[in-house]
Design an enzyme around this catalytic site. Structure first.
Site, PDB file in Angstrom:
ATOM      1  N   GLY A 130     -46.367  -3.382  -3.663  1.00 21.47           N
ATOM      2  CA  GLY A 130     -44.952  -3.576  -3.959  1.00 21.47           C
ATOM      3  C   GLY A 130     -44.228  -4.119  -2.750  1.00 21.47           C
ATOM      4  N   CYS A 131     -42.927  -3.882  -2.690  1.00 24.93           N
ATOM      5  CA  CYS A 131     -42.109  -4.489  -1.636  1.00 24.93           C
ATOM      6  C   CYS A 131     -42.040  -3.579  -0.424  1.00 24.93           C
ATOM      7  CB  CYS A 131     -40.724  -4.796  -2.170  1.00 24.93           C
ATOM      8  SG  CYS A 131     -40.803  -5.744  -3.687  1.00 24.93           S
ATOM      9  N   VAL A 132     -43.203  -3.121   0.047  1.00 22.21           N
ATOM     10  CA  VAL A 132     -43.215  -2.152   1.156  1.00 22.21           C
ATOM     11  C   VAL A 132     -44.053  -2.654   2.322  1.00 22.21           C
ATOM     12  CG1 VAL A 132     -42.816  -0.226  -0.359  1.00 22.21           C
ATOM     13  CG2 VAL A 132     -45.149  -0.880   0.184  1.00 22.21           C
TER      14      VAL A 132
END
Lengths: 113, 485
Positions: free
Chosen positions: A111-113
């Protein structure tokens, strides 16, 4: 499948070096992976590896970075989450997702991590 | 670790010397077969790919008049060439918007025009597509400057869709979409894990404020369905904004809930150009809003999510006509919060942020691909007004690098992945130069933005460019600091 050549055994990993079978994990393997990154695991590193492994066993997922940063602050006597997060990158220069999680034998967060 | 080329910070954004093909070896990780199957694509590249690819290409040209125009109308004026951060950072001609699009136009001319020309769709051309169409963040900065209004992001999306249809997917984006289908979010966090995490944050809020501030999950009948990007449950600085949202709802006395089924604002279906997948992801929010009987949908700090939900919900899955008729469109958390501060519902103490000199990075999808509030341009003024309402020191970066002309963070649209690190370093360069100026001049030490990808990308890039990682943060994080309890 890529693999790690460890103590005469072939340990299966994904393309980025995260182990595929949790049973393959051992303290020695974690130290081996860290050494390959030029890192010697200290008591502080181990406190965090143990922490996220226990958390995963209980919750089926790695803890949030905020939670890890709190743990760093506790282990290393730092005043708050912000200082804990800063020190997390001193301990694991490539960051918790790429190093801490991988050494603990968990899979990479997506994800956006 | 690999050796990367880090650009020197001088404050100037220079047009680089052309280095054709220099980024040609930078390629994303191919998709896992299981992820491709789950998304409805062939698992890998197979015999007969060329015919299949040309078939998809033709279908897109038939169904998408804009795409056909974009193939035909470019006059090679060059207005876009120096507008792309990936070209500015690399000098590779294939990273100019026209150069990238030309990879596709060549194939178009060869097969689909009577005048002909162009090049046949060979394996070498396909390899170039795979490399360079994953070095575009679909930020649309080039489109802003094109006198013909060509939206190169649409070209990138079409190229990716054609590649998806022949089994040439990207691991990062396809895996993330697969995660959404089984867990409800990009992270693969299931309901149980999500409940645990939110419970921990509630404890943290109690420790900080002494108040019982709730972060409810799956509560039917709440007034608001809050949909944050799932990075807000996990990463730093993202979680600090989530705590900010919770404080806002608590102080305003407005009931809200997060949904585990729709625990993701992001929509990677859009990134890979797949209308079907984008629609399926979008529908989860729509369905949950209905099931939980909320009156209103509020979206958290996520750039392209805002575009996907605000712009496309209506056409993809029908109108939100079951919501309270004052809120038929989803509301952005910044818009929602600014209203509550302006009408005095939430009291703030600006001095709580006095240690910060704040600047604001407009995420590309919020600034150029969508809007916010009630007036044109509100997507620029609302975030800035919100910052100024909770902090005393704010400065903007240089004109030409903000608002509609903002530079991309360099990692949008599926580029936030390690194997293309040099692309990300190149892409962030113009923004870093603009930041350098305000750091030197005004001692900026808080870099606010409202996009999960931007936050992660900048947190990774700042140390490479010599800045502290924790300068990066959300706007709702600043709001959270300033709310008076």
């Amino acid at each position: 499948m890529p693999y790690l050549d460890f103590n005469g055994k072939k340990i299966e990993t994904d393309d980025e070096g995260y182990i595929q079978n949790a049973d393959d994990w051992s303290k020695e393997l974690a130290e081996f992976m860290a050494k390959k990154d030029g890192l010697e695991l200290t008591k502080e590193h181990w406190a965090l590896i143990d922490f996220i492994k226990d958390y995963f066993a209980k919750n089926g997922q790695a803890p949030s970075i905020r939670n890890v940063a709190k743990k760093v602050a506790e282990v290393c006597n730092l005043p708050n989450v912000r200082a804990g997060n800063k020190h997390l990158y001193v301990l694991f220069p490539q960051g918790p997702a790429l190093q801490l999680v991988r050494y603990a034998g968990l899979s990479k967060p997506t994800g956006c991590v | 670790m690999a050796d990367y080329k880090i650009h020197e910070l001088t404050g100037k954004i220079k047009i680089p010397k052309a280095s054709p093909g220099i980024m040609g070896t930078e390629t994303v990780q191919p998709a896992d077969e299981s992820d491709m199957k789950e998304l409805g694509f062939p698992p890998k590249l197979q015999e007969g790919w060329k015919e299949k690819a040309l078939g998809t290409f033709k279908q897109l040209l038939d169904n998408n008049k804009a795409l056909k125009d974009y193939m035909d109308i470019c006059v090679r004026c060059g207005a876009c060439t120096d507008k792309c951060q990936f070209f500015l950072g690399s000098g590779d001609i294939n990273n100019t918007p026209v150069g990238r699009a030309e990879l596709m136009r060549n194939v178009y001319r060869y097969y689909f025009t009577t005048a002909g020309g162009g090049t046949p769709f060979t394996e070498d051309v396909l390899r170039k597509w795979y490399s360079y169409f994953y070095q575009c963040s679909e930020c649309r900065r080039c489109a802003r400057f094109c006198p013909y209004g060509i939206d190169t992001a649409e070209i990138t999306m079409a190229a990716r869709e054609i590649m998806d249809s022949i089994g040439m997917g990207q691991k990062y984006a396809t895996h993330v979409i697969h995660q959404v289908y089984w867990s409800g979010n990009n992270m693969g966090t299931d309901e149980h894990a999500l409940k645990t995490v939110l419970g921990e944050f509630e404890e943290d809020l109690k420790d900080e404020t002494g108040k019982d501030i709730r972060i409810p999950l799956n509560e039917e009948g709440a007034e608001v369905l809050l949909v944050p990007p799932s990075a807000d449950f996990f990463a730093l600085p993202h979680t600090e904004s989530l705590l900010g949202y919770a404080k806002v709802f608590h102080k305003a006395g407005i009931s809200y809930t997060i949904s585990s089924y729709a625990s993701e604002a992001a929509n990677f279906g859009m990134f890979i150009g797949s209308y079907d997948n984008a629609k399926k992801i979008n529908k989860r929010i729509w369905d949950e809003a209905k099931r939980l009987k909320v009156k209103r949908v509020v979206i958290g700090e996520c750039g392209h999510a805002w575009r996907a939900v605000y712009n496309y919900s209506n056409t993809m899955n029908g109108p939100f006509d079951f919501l309270d008729n004052r809120y038929l469109q989803p509301t952005h958390i910044c818009d929602f919060t600014l209203g509550l501060i302006k009408d005095g519902t939430i009291k703030v103490d600006k001095s709580a942020n006095d240690e910060f000199v704040v600047t604001y990075h407009d995420p590309c999808n919020v600034s150029r691909a969508s809007r916010m509030g009630s007036k044109p341009g509100d997507q620029f003024t609302i975030p800035r007004d919100l910052i100024k309402s909770v902090a005393n020191h704010f400065v903007d970066m240089r004109k030409g690098t903000t608002k509609a002309e903002t530079f991309c963070c360099g990692a949008g649209a599926g580029l936030l992945t390690e194997e293309i690190m040099q692309t990300r370093i190149n892409g962030v360069m113009p923004r870093m130069q603009a930041l350098y100026e305000v750091v030197e001049k005004y001692h900026v030490n808080y870099f606010a933005t409202i996009c999960a990808i931007c936050k992660t990308q900048f947190s990774a890039m700042f140390p490479k460019y010599g800045y502290e990682r924790d300068m990066v943060g959300g706007i709702l994080q600043l709001v959270g600091n300033a709310i008076v309890f």
